[in-house]
Design a protein around this motif. Structure first.
Motif, PDB file in Angstrom:
ATOM      1  N   ILE A  12       0.759  -1.186   0.215  1.00  0.00           N
ATOM      2  CA  ILE A  12       0.078   0.035  -0.057  1.00  0.00           C
ATOM      3  C   ILE A  12       0.886   1.239   0.041  1.00  0.00           C
ATOM      4  O   ILE A  12       1.722   1.495   1.139  1.00  0.00           O
ATOM      5  N   LEU A  13       0.554   2.057  -0.928  1.00  0.00           N
ATOM      6  CA  LEU A  13       1.229   3.319  -1.178  1.00  0.00           C
ATOM      7  C   LEU A  13       0.381   4.638  -1.050  1.00  0.00           C
ATOM      8  O   LEU A  13       0.669   5.943  -0.763  1.00  0.00           O
ATOM      9  N   ALA A  14      -0.817   4.152  -1.366  1.00  0.00           N
ATOM     10  CA  ALA A  14      -1.999   5.080  -1.553  1.00  0.00           C
ATOM     11  C   ALA A  14      -2.561   5.505  -0.037  1.00  0.00           C
ATOM     12  O   ALA A  14      -2.582   4.494   0.833  1.00  0.00           O
ATOM     13  N   THR A  15      -2.894   6.565   0.160  1.00  0.00           N
ATOM     14  CA  THR A  15      -3.784   7.153   1.552  1.00  0.00           C
ATOM     15  C   THR A  15      -5.090   6.734   1.352  1.00  0.00           C
ATOM     16  O   THR A  15      -5.870   6.358   0.646  1.00  0.00           O
ATOM     17  N   PRO A  16      -5.493   5.994   2.454  1.00  0.00           N
ATOM     18  CA  PRO A  16      -7.001   5.328   2.701  1.00  0.00           C
ATOM     19  C   PRO A  16      -7.842   6.573   2.421  1.00  0.00           C
ATOM     20  O   PRO A  16      -7.597   7.711   2.946  1.00  0.00           O
ATOM     21  N   VAL A  17      -9.141   6.341   2.307  1.00  0.00           N
ATOM     22  CA  VAL A  17     -10.151   7.308   1.974  1.00  0.00           C
ATOM     23  C   VAL A  17     -11.219   6.814   2.855  1.00  0.00           C
ATOM     24  O   VAL A  17     -11.989   6.083   2.559  1.00  0.00           O
ATOM     25  N   PRO A  18     -11.851   7.664   3.809  1.00  0.00           N
ATOM     26  CA  PRO A  18     -13.034   7.275   4.738  1.00  0.00           C
ATOM     27  C   PRO A  18     -14.063   7.779   4.201  1.00  0.00           C
ATOM     28  O   PRO A  18     -14.116   9.250   4.005  1.00  0.00           O
TER      29      PRO A  18
END
Length: 423
Positions: free
Chosen positions: A400-406
């Motif tokens: 995982i390189l991408a920022t999580p999205v809530p």
């Protein structure tokens, strides 16, 4: 890490493990969210989960570090598909709605961490704006048709960066704004959302030690009196520009008095109230510090608006978060620092389970839960506020390189191979 030739629209690529909720989401229109601070309020966000208990999971056509963005019932993401820069839209059940292809990708330099799709899309609900390492910069209608497209590499030459391109565009008013900061002629420009034409272009060419002029951070929208403005961090200087015409409002230096080199500005500053908290240096080399600058003023505010600095902790790649008046840092090896933006004093520090694996995705906070995605695919969840409480260690099994999205009590995770929704 491996690209897939399978259609992400196929039923086999989508796994459902529970009933979907309402099919309209809270918007997350840009990389750092609706308030550009990496956080949101809300409730019922997942404290923990497992990789085989996800809401849905779709295969992506290639590896990217760009984060998805969400508007109403649509999720937008970029990826390389068979060597082509591509934008995709999904609904909130994980079904592909459209797929738009542009031109050939520009291959990443760093095969493990780099990708050709690093910049996250941005949307205002009337269009989606995407940017790729190839130089392709484009606007799409919400149905995926191309509104306009231009190639900044063809127009202005290659972006001379040691690593792979990373800055994401932002939207302010009727402009989409993008920095192009590198070891060459650097600038920030405002592009007309409707036509793609440059409405203003501001040169930004500070002298800086080697690699410190390689810009990977994203502009931060702010207010300057009664004007919309934006902050840009690069070349050991924080600068503010008027959003409507690009006027340089103020500049602040003094972040690197010893002229240390090889300090690429990767992490993006965060604003808490009228204070910009600026990450400086490299936590991976124990050379990081955190600085604070009071917004406002005019001209060179180095001597008047710097508030504090600390050299006992800092970050490298992961950008800080502002949540309920406090600032949170995720350090390169998993230490979390909660600090007072007025003074720089920590309220507390905590350590996520120790590992030699670092963090490249920026963390987010949703409903009082911090989510931190380690590079090996382990996503930690922790209750934050007055104290720190580790809730879950959730191994997704893929880089995982991408920022999580809530969104709406759910979390979107972009791994090296999939887009995943957990609840």
């Amino acid at each position: 890490m491996h690209s897939s030739k399978h259609s992400i629209a196929s039923a086999a690529g989508i796994l459902f493990f529970s009933t979907m909720g309402p099919l309209v989401a809270e918007d997350w229109p840009s990389w750092r969210g609706p308030a550009h601070n990496g956080s949101r309020a809300g409730e019922n966000y997942p404290p923990e989960w497992s990789a085989d208990e996800v809401l849905w999971k779709v295969e992506l056509p290639g590896k990217g570090a760009s984060s998805p963005v969400v508007w109403k019932d649509r999720v937008f993401v970029t990826a390389p598909a068979d060597g082509i820069d591509t934008a995709l839209a999904f609904d909130l059940e994980g079904k592909q709605v459209w797929k738009t292809r542009f031109g050939a990708i520009r291959k990443p330099k760093h095969m493990k961490l780099g990708t050709s799709s690093n910049a996250s899309p941005v949307t205002d609900g009337t269009g989606v704006f995407v940017y790729f390492k190839s130089g392709t910069f484009a606007a799409l209608e919400m149905d995926g048709t191309i509104r306009w497209k231009r190639n900044l590499v063809e127009e202005f030459g290659p972006q001379e960066l040691f690593w792979d391109q990373g800055s994401s565009p932002i939207i302010i008013g009727d402009l989409v704004i993008l920095p192009r900061l590198h070891a060459g002629d650097s600038w920030v420009a405002g592009f007309d959302k409707a036509t793609g034409q440059i409405r203003w272009k501001q040169e930004r060419n500070f002298e800086a030690p080697a690699e410190n002029d390689n810009g990977y951070s994203t502009p931060v929208p702010v207010r300057h009196g009664d004007r919309d403005a934006l902050l840009v961090w690069c070349s050991d200087h924080l600068t503010a520009y008027a959003a409507d015409d690009g006027e340089l409002l103020w500049t602040c230096g003094g972040f690197n008095p010893r002229a240390k080199n090889l300090w690429p500005p990767i992490a993006t500053p965060v604003v808490a109230g009228n204070i910009a908290v600026v990450p400086v240096g490299r936590d991976d080399r124990k050379q990081a510090s955190i600085h604070a600058v009071r917004l406002g003023g005019s001209g060179d505010v180095t001597g008047t608006h710097r508030l504090w600095e600390r050299s006992d902790f800092g970050v490298f790649v992961s950008s800080p978060i502002e949540y309920e008046g406090k600032v949170y840092l995720l350090r390169h090896r998993g230490e979390v620092v909660c600090l007072d933006p007025e003074t720089g004093e920590p309220f507390w520090t905590a350590q996520l389970p120790k590992s030699v694996v670092p963090y490249y995705a920026s963390p987010v906070i949703a409903g009082g839960i911090l989510y931190a995605a380690r590079e090996d695919g382990v996503v930690f969840s922790a209750r934050i506020g007055d104290a720190f409480e580790l809730l879950g260690e959730n191994d997704m099994g893929e880089q995982i390189l991408a920022t999580p999205v809530p969104i709406d009590g759910k979390l979107l995770l972009r791994t090296s191979e999939h887009l995943i929704c957990v609840k």
